[in-house]
Enzyme design. Sequence first.
Site, short mmCIF file in Angstrom:
data_model
loop_
_atom_site.label_atom_id
_atom_site.label_comp_id
_atom_site.label_asym_id
_atom_site.label_seq_id
_atom_site.Cartn_x
_atom_site.Cartn_y
_atom_site.Cartn_z
N ILE A 20 1.02 -1.18 0.01
CA ILE A 20 0.08 0.08 -0.07
C ILE A 20 0.94 1.19 0.15
O ILE A 20 0.75 2.22 -0.92
CB ILE A 20 -0.95 0.00 1.24
CG1 ILE A 20 -1.98 -1.28 1.05
CG2 ILE A 20 -1.81 1.25 1.08
CD1 ILE A 20 -2.97 -1.58 1.89
N ASP B 298 11.05 2.51 6.48
CA ASP B 298 10.98 1.12 6.34
C ASP B 298 12.38 0.24 6.55
O ASP B 298 12.63 0.06 5.14
CB ASP B 298 10.13 0.82 4.98
CG ASP B 298 9.56 -0.60 5.09
OD1 ASP B 298 10.21 -1.70 5.62
OD2 ASP B 298 8.54 -0.77 4.32
N ALA C 215 -4.05 2.18 8.39
CA ALA C 215 -3.52 0.81 8.60
C ALA C 215 -4.19 0.12 9.60
O ALA C 215 -4.95 -0.85 9.57
CB ALA C 215 -1.93 0.87 8.87
N GLU D 187 -13.44 -0.80 17.11
CA GLU D 187 -14.14 -0.50 15.91
C GLU D 187 -15.70 -1.10 16.19
O GLU D 187 -15.68 -2.31 16.37
CB GLU D 187 -13.73 -0.85 14.68
CG GLU D 187 -12.19 -0.16 14.44
CD GLU D 187 -11.63 -0.58 13.19
OE1 GLU D 187 -12.25 -1.50 12.48
OE2 GLU D 187 -10.46 -0.07 12.81
N HIS E 96 -13.31 2.34 8.49
CA HIS E 96 -12.91 0.94 7.92
C HIS E 96 -13.20 0.60 6.56
O HIS E 96 -13.32 -0.53 6.28
CB HIS E 96 -12.66 -0.30 8.84
CG HIS E 96 -11.22 -0.94 8.90
ND1 HIS E 96 -10.84 -1.69 9.94
CD2 HIS E 96 -10.75 -1.42 7.85
CE1 HIS E 96 -9.77 -2.38 9.74
NE2 HIS E 96 -9.56 -2.32 8.13
N GLY F 143 -11.26 1.25 3.86
CA GLY F 143 -9.90 1.40 2.78
C GLY F 143 -10.11 0.41 1.87
O GLY F 143 -10.15 0.75 0.70
P1 NAD Z 1 2.84 -4.84 3.68
O1 NAD Z 1 3.01 -6.25 4.32
O2 NAD Z 1 2.66 -5.20 2.04
O3 NAD Z 1 3.64 -3.69 3.86
C1 NAD Z 1 4.10 -3.35 5.11
C2 NAD Z 1 5.53 -2.56 5.05
O4 NAD Z 1 5.73 -2.14 6.47
C3 NAD Z 1 6.62 -3.57 4.82
O5 NAD Z 1 7.20 -3.09 3.72
C4 NAD Z 1 7.13 -3.87 5.95
O6 NAD Z 1 8.86 -3.86 5.48
C5 NAD Z 1 7.12 -2.49 6.78
N1 NAD Z 1 7.34 -2.68 8.04
C6 NAD Z 1 6.97 -3.75 8.79
N2 NAD Z 1 7.18 -3.37 10.15
C7 NAD Z 1 7.93 -2.23 10.17
C8 NAD Z 1 8.41 -1.48 11.04
N3 NAD Z 1 8.47 -1.79 12.60
N4 NAD Z 1 8.63 -0.01 10.79
C9 NAD Z 1 8.79 0.33 9.44
N5 NAD Z 1 8.11 -0.27 8.73
C10 NAD Z 1 7.88 -1.76 8.79
O7 NAD Z 1 1.22 -4.66 3.98
P2 NAD Z 1 0.39 -3.50 3.34
O8 NAD Z 1 -0.47 -4.45 2.54
O9 NAD Z 1 0.94 -2.55 2.61
O10 NAD Z 1 -0.67 -2.99 4.58
C11 NAD Z 1 -0.23 -2.03 5.35
C12 NAD Z 1 -1.41 -1.96 6.50
O11 NAD Z 1 -2.51 -1.37 6.08
C13 NAD Z 1 -1.47 -3.02 7.36
O12 NAD Z 1 -1.76 -2.45 8.75
C14 NAD Z 1 -3.10 -3.70 6.91
O13 NAD Z 1 -3.43 -4.29 8.08
C15 NAD Z 1 -3.53 -2.38 6.74
N6 NAD Z 1 -4.55 -2.41 5.79
C16 NAD Z 1 -5.90 -1.58 5.99
C17 NAD Z 1 -6.82 -1.79 5.00
C18 NAD Z 1 -8.05 -0.93 5.26
O14 NAD Z 1 -9.23 -1.18 5.11
N7 NAD Z 1 -7.93 0.40 6.03
C19 NAD Z 1 -6.92 -2.68 4.24
C20 NAD Z 1 -5.69 -3.25 3.86
C21 NAD Z 1 -4.67 -3.11 4.70
#
Ligand code: NAD
Length: 307
Positions: free
Chosen positions: A153, A172, A233, A263, A281, A283
Amino acid sequence: MWTVLITPKSYYEVRKEMEPLLKGCRVIYNETGRTLTEEEMCRLASGADGILVGVDPVSRKVIEGAPRLKAVSKYGVGVDNIDREALEERGIPLATTPGANNVSVAELTVGLLFVLARNLYAAAAEVKAGGWSRVRGTELTGKTLGLVGCGGIGREVARRARGLLMKVCFYDPYFQDERFIREHELERLSLEELLAVSDFVSLHVPLTGETRKLMNRERLGLMKPGAYLINTARGELVDEEALHWALSSGRLAGAACDVFSKEPPGDHPLLRLDNFLLTPHVGAHTHEAVTRMAKAATENLLRLLAA
Ligand code: NAD
């Protein structure tokens, strides 16, 4: 014949399209229109061979109460609602749908950037209340967006923000795609540096032991005075009491979140602040993402059950 429990509320909206895939399965749907409680999950999962789950709890209690359980398929990527240790102890595989909702969440994030920059939320509410004060906003062009997390994302947000002529930096430590970084002219910074230079900070990390309350009072205090925070997130990444302090004291100009620690949030003091905005929520809640996720999660579940 497999019995499968399917819990996501939005899956229910596209279930007709998924029926051909599930031919031959006995399907139990979540028909409550809301997230299930642990007790409800225990009851509904007790005879299931497979669970296709949204954000409902797949706790140790749910897993231990489901003796036939052979596979869990997450509808999305955030697995913080699933007790992975308890699954591993039983050798039950878990699949996710990476990438299925990246674009939808990234587009919502960009929408929230505009809403915050132009104060659209408060301005539109004021007009409905009979007012007409022309609130002054800020342009996004040339402003710095700091991405905490540059995964699926985060990267889609980065591409779009560059298209808006914003400067984009990220924190990251695990992201190593140097080509993507060069191509999109991103700047890698430490978290402290990012918080100090960003006009907008947007969170895109998973919820882990390391990231829980990542944005605590100290880190919110490191943000540029008058900056904005976006969280699409997980709610628990932010210390909500500290965010209330940052917003009510004027330390931050505003915050927009799509997620919350609880939520729905009930009567939370943050909801009484004009510079705080919470969406429910949504997204990943677009027709495209729901269809992609439902198809991928169903196929994952059937593949794991057949293995
Ligand atoms: P992803 O796994 O593709 O990316 C997460 C990134 O975070 C990775 O690049 C990882 O290296 C990095 N990361 C992990 N721990 C870290 C830390 N301590 N410090 C810095 N970077 C760190 O995940 P994504 O698909 O991009 O999802 C990201 C977030 O969005 C997740 O929390 C997911 O639950 C949330 N999400 C929310 C919705 C919504 O409806 N609002 C939908 C999908 C995902």
